[in-house]
Design a protein around this motif. Sequence first.
Motif, PDB file in Angstrom:
ATOM      1  N   MET A   1       0.841  -1.184   0.000  1.00 13.75           N
ATOM      2  CA  MET A   1       0.000   0.000   0.000  1.00 13.75           C
ATOM      3  C   MET A   1       0.884   1.244   0.000  1.00 13.75           C
ATOM      4  O   MET A   1       1.953   1.268   0.592  1.00 13.75           O
ATOM      5  CB  MET A   1      -0.930   0.018   1.225  1.00 13.75           C
ATOM      6  N   ALA A   2       0.450   2.283  -0.696  1.00 17.92           N
ATOM      7  CA  ALA A   2       1.218   3.518  -0.744  1.00 17.92           C
ATOM      8  C   ALA A   2       1.178   4.195   0.619  1.00 17.92           C
ATOM      9  O   ALA A   2       0.165   4.155   1.314  1.00 17.92           O
ATOM     10  CB  ALA A   2       0.626   4.440  -1.812  1.00 17.92           C
ATOM     11  N   ASN A   3       2.306   4.820   0.973  1.00 17.92           N
ATOM     12  CA  ASN A   3       2.343   5.530   2.242  1.00 17.92           C
ATOM     13  C   ASN A   3       1.824   6.951   2.003  1.00 17.92           C
ATOM     14  O   ASN A   3       2.435   7.742   1.302  1.00 17.92           O
ATOM     15  CB  ASN A   3       3.768   5.564   2.796  1.00 17.92           C
ATOM     16  N   HIS A   4       0.675   7.271   2.553  1.00 17.09           N
ATOM     17  CA  HIS A   4       0.054   8.565   2.305  1.00 17.09           C
ATOM     18  C   HIS A   4      -0.348   9.239   3.610  1.00 17.09           C
ATOM     19  O   HIS A   4      -1.314   9.980   3.657  1.00 17.09           O
ATOM     20  CB  HIS A   4      -1.167   8.395   1.398  1.00 17.09           C
ATOM     21  N   TYR A   5       0.404   8.975   4.653  1.00 17.75           N
ATOM     22  CA  TYR A   5       0.105   9.537   5.958  1.00 17.75           C
ATOM     23  C   TYR A   5       1.132  10.602   6.329  1.00 17.75           C
ATOM     24  O   TYR A   5       2.324  10.453   6.058  1.00 17.75           O
ATOM     25  CB  TYR A   5       0.106   8.446   7.027  1.00 17.75           C
ATOM     26  N   GLU A   6       0.678  11.645   6.992  1.00 21.10           N
ATOM     27  CA  GLU A   6       1.578  12.702   7.431  1.00 21.10           C
ATOM     28  C   GLU A   6       2.432  12.259   8.621  1.00 21.10           C
ATOM     29  O   GLU A   6       3.574  12.695   8.760  1.00 21.10           O
ATOM     30  CB  GLU A   6       0.784  13.948   7.815  1.00 21.10           C
ATOM     31  N   THR A   7       1.878  11.405   9.469  1.00 19.50           N
ATOM     32  CA  THR A   7       2.530  11.114  10.745  1.00 19.50           C
ATOM     33  C   THR A   7       2.924   9.647  10.904  1.00 19.50           C
ATOM     34  O   THR A   7       3.428   9.267  11.964  1.00 19.50           O
ATOM     35  CB  THR A   7       1.600  11.498  11.914  1.00 19.50           C
ATOM     36  N   LEU A   8       2.695   8.839   9.886  1.00 22.86           N
ATOM     37  CA  LEU A   8       2.964   7.403   9.970  1.00 22.86           C
ATOM     38  C   LEU A   8       3.792   6.936   8.785  1.00 22.86           C
ATOM     39  O   LEU A   8       3.773   7.549   7.717  1.00 22.86           O
ATOM     40  CB  LEU A   8       1.663   6.584   9.968  1.00 22.86           C
ATOM     41  N   GLU A   9       4.460   5.807   8.966  1.00 24.41           N
ATOM     42  CA  GLU A   9       4.999   5.020   7.868  1.00 24.41           C
ATOM     43  C   GLU A   9       4.440   3.613   8.022  1.00 24.41           C
ATOM     44  O   GLU A   9       4.424   3.069   9.135  1.00 24.41           O
ATOM     45  CB  GLU A   9       6.522   4.970   7.922  1.00 24.41           C
ATOM     46  N   VAL A  10       3.981   3.043   6.942  1.00 18.69           N
ATOM     47  CA  VAL A  10       3.457   1.678   6.970  1.00 18.69           C
ATOM     48  C   VAL A  10       4.380   0.809   6.130  1.00 18.69           C
ATOM     49  O   VAL A  10       4.577   1.065   4.943  1.00 18.69           O
ATOM     50  CB  VAL A  10       2.016   1.609   6.451  1.00 18.69           C
ATOM     51  N   GLN A  40      -7.254   5.687  10.206  1.00 17.96           N
ATOM     52  CA  GLN A  40      -7.344   5.322   8.795  1.00 17.96           C
ATOM     53  C   GLN A  40      -6.471   4.114   8.479  1.00 17.96           C
ATOM     54  O   GLN A  40      -6.884   3.209   7.738  1.00 17.96           O
ATOM     55  CB  GLN A  40      -6.935   6.504   7.919  1.00 17.96           C
ATOM     56  N   ALA A  41      -5.260   4.078   9.029  1.00 20.08           N
ATOM     57  CA  ALA A  41      -4.357   2.949   8.767  1.00 20.08           C
ATOM     58  C   ALA A  41      -4.947   1.647   9.289  1.00 20.08           C
ATOM     59  O   ALA A  41      -4.858   0.608   8.629  1.00 20.08           O
ATOM     60  CB  ALA A  41      -2.995   3.212   9.394  1.00 20.08           C
ATOM     61  N   CYS A  42      -5.553   1.700  10.471  1.00 25.20           N
ATOM     62  CA  CYS A  42      -6.175   0.488  11.017  1.00 25.20           C
ATOM     63  C   CYS A  42      -7.289  -0.008  10.109  1.00 25.20           C
ATOM     64  O   CYS A  42      -7.399  -1.211   9.840  1.00 25.20           O
ATOM     65  CB  CYS A  42      -6.719   0.764  12.415  1.00 25.20           C
ATOM     66  N   ALA A  43      -8.110   0.916   9.616  1.00 24.20           N
ATOM     67  CA  ALA A  43      -9.220   0.519   8.742  1.00 24.20           C
ATOM     68  C   ALA A  43      -8.697  -0.077   7.435  1.00 24.20           C
ATOM     69  O   ALA A  43      -9.212  -1.103   6.963  1.00 24.20           O
ATOM     70  CB  ALA A  43     -10.106   1.732   8.461  1.00 24.20           C
ATOM     71  N   GLU A  44      -7.677   0.538   6.851  1.00 20.97           N
ATOM     72  CA  GLU A  44      -7.157   0.050   5.579  1.00 20.97           C
ATOM     73  C   GLU A  44      -6.489  -1.314   5.732  1.00 20.97           C
ATOM     74  O   GLU A  44      -6.702  -2.221   4.905  1.00 20.97           O
ATOM     75  CB  GLU A  44      -6.174   1.064   5.002  1.00 20.97           C
ATOM     76  N   LEU A  45      -5.691  -1.480   6.773  1.00 19.96           N
ATOM     77  CA  LEU A  45      -5.009  -2.762   6.960  1.00 19.96           C
ATOM     78  C   LEU A  45      -5.982  -3.861   7.357  1.00 19.96           C
ATOM     79  O   LEU A  45      -5.789  -5.028   6.999  1.00 19.96           O
ATOM     80  CB  LEU A  45      -3.908  -2.617   8.004  1.00 19.96           C
ATOM     81  N   ASP A  46      -7.036  -3.503   8.080  1.00 21.91           N
ATOM     82  CA  ASP A  46      -8.023  -4.518   8.459  1.00 21.91           C
ATOM     83  C   ASP A  46      -8.730  -5.066   7.230  1.00 21.91           C
ATOM     84  O   ASP A  46      -9.127  -6.228   7.202  1.00 21.91           O
ATOM     85  CB  ASP A  46      -9.035  -3.929   9.438  1.00 21.91           C
TER      86      ASP A  46
END
Length: 263
Positions: A1-10, A40-46
Amino acid sequence: MANHYETLEVERHGRVATIWMNRPEVFNAFNEQLIADLGQACAELDGDVGVRVVVLAGRGKHFSAGADLNWMKRASAFGEAENLADARRFARMLRALSDMSKPTIARVQGAALGGGTGLAAACDMAVAASDAVFSTSEVKFGIIPSVISPYVLRAVGPRHALRFFQSAERVSAERALAIGLVGEVVAVEALDAAVAALADTLIAGAPQAQKAAKDLIAAVTGRPIDDAVSEETAQRIARQRATDEAKDGIAAFLEKRQPAWLL
């Protein structure tokens, strides 16, 4: 998944996704943006069927120092309605983390204070480095650990919570292990290996069964062992046995082959 978060890296490594809180300059303290990004990251990864295990971690020396001071300052000036909306956003994020349908691991090093303790407790399990320190420090600021309380109570129980919610004292990694806040403590240099080993163990389990196991715990915790609970547990195992996953898992064991979820 593309990393599109200001405060996170996945990061993705095989079937394991790691959510890195990426504000090391403020010890991964959270503000409005980090809360939104985590939810948002939790929802996407779930919803990503290729992900079997989710790890929550913090860049730098510390897991999370809790609430960002600038965020707290802004919140102190809020009116009642705005304060409630802000608290609800935090509560929704923690719920999204706790309710993920796949196993979650907190990878904790350094400080995990206030809401940082809450993040660790909201994960299904936590592995801590020996330098980790926890605290529900809210009373030092004239507030309470309200939104994180269901998750901390689930981990340590009311007796320990009565002490630490009121004392705000620091809790070492070893003490956190003794009270159930974390499940394992390892040397700092062994933290990544320990998390990876636990993730590998979890991947060996059946994903639908793991979700059903989480639902089972939520359903029976705190209830008396009576006819209703006995009947509910019987129905849950009967439903699970009837799934294609269970049929394949039992057949794979008998036939000495890998089950479908490992292929």
